[in-house]
Design an enzyme around this catalytic site. Structure first.
Site, short mmCIF file in Angstrom:
data_model
loop_
_atom_site.label_atom_id
_atom_site.label_comp_id
_atom_site.label_asym_id
_atom_site.label_seq_id
_atom_site.Cartn_x
_atom_site.Cartn_y
_atom_site.Cartn_z
N CYS A 154 1.08 -0.98 0.00
CA CYS A 154 -0.21 -0.14 -0.33
C CYS A 154 0.66 1.59 0.11
O CYS A 154 1.54 1.15 -0.49
CB CYS A 154 -1.13 0.19 0.88
SG CYS A 154 -0.13 0.00 2.90
N SER A 195 -1.20 -2.57 4.11
CA SER A 195 -0.56 -3.83 3.41
C SER A 195 -0.18 -4.55 5.20
O SER A 195 -0.89 -6.02 5.23
CB SER A 195 0.43 -3.76 3.04
OG SER A 195 0.88 -2.19 3.93
N ASP A 255 -8.68 3.51 1.16
CA ASP A 255 -7.00 4.34 2.55
C ASP A 255 -7.44 3.97 3.63
O ASP A 255 -8.67 5.34 3.84
CB ASP A 255 -6.38 5.19 2.10
CG ASP A 255 -5.36 5.38 2.92
OD1 ASP A 255 -5.51 4.94 4.15
OD2 ASP A 255 -4.48 6.05 2.37
#
Length: 163
Positions: free
Chosen positions: A8, A15, A127
Site C-alpha cells: 500500500c 498492507s 485508504d
C-alpha cells in the site's frame, strides 16, 4: 518457498492488515512452511514504524496477530518475490512502473481481483488512514473477502512451484 508481498502507500494500514489476514489463512491451510507473507509501502515515510494503532485494534479484535515494521518496497525485491499484491490501482500502477522487467510487472496484481464479488468499480481497498475506525473495519472486511480467492491462487501456484 513461494513469496507474497502486499503493498500500500505507507505500509502502516492496508498492507499490514492484508499481511496479517493472509498469513493466518496460509497457516490455517497448512501452507506456512511453503509460503512467506510480508508487506511494504510505495513510500518510505513510516519506515521502521509499527502498524497504525487503529489497524492493530481491528486486527486483534478479529483474532489476528499483527506484528509489523513498515518498510519501503524496492525494485530489487521483485527477483525474490512470486506475487506482489497491490491494495489499489495507484499502487498497481506504481509497482508495475518500478518493475525492472515485464515478467516482474506481471507479478503485480490487485488484491480485490481475487474477490469474485468485487466489480471493476470496486477494485480498490480504500485508504482508512484519514478516517475513523469504521474505515479500518471496512478495510478488514475487504481484505478477508479477497483472501479466499487469493489463497486458492497461491495454493495452485505453490503446487506448480514445488512440482
Amino acid at each position: 518457498m513461494y513469496r507474497v508481498c502486499f503493498v500500500c502507500t505507507g505500509n502502516i494500514c492496508r498492507s499490514p492488515m492484508a499481511e496479517s489476514v493472509f498469513r493466518a489463512r496460509v497457516a490455517e491451510a497448512g501452507l506456512d512452511a511453503l509460503v512467506e507473507v510480508d508487506s511494504a509501502g510505495t513510500g518510505g515515510w513510516h519506515e521502521g514504524d509499527g502498524a497504525d494503532p487503529r489497524a492493530v485494534t481491528v486486527l486483534e479484535g478479529a483474532g489476528y496477530e499483527p506484528s509489523h515494521r513498515a518498510r519501503q518496497f524496492r525494485a530489487s525485491w521483485f527477483a525474490g518475490l512470486d506475487l506482489v499484491v497491490a491494495l489499489d490501482a495507484g499502487h498497481l500502477r506504481d509497482l508495475r512502473a518500478l518493475a525492472p522487467t515485464p515478467e516482474d510487472a506481471a507479478k503485480v496484481r490487485l488484491l480485490r481481483s481475487y474477490d469474485p464479488a468485487a466489480t471493476a468499480a470496486e477494485a480498490d481497498v480504500p485508504d482508512p488512514y484519514y478516517g475513523s475506525l469504521d474505515g479500518f473495519e471496512q478495510c478488514l472486511e475487504l481484505v478477508e473477502a479477497a483472501s479466499s480467492g487469493l489463497l486458492d491462487a497461491v495454493r495452485e501456484a505453490v503446487k506448480e512451484h514445488t512440482a
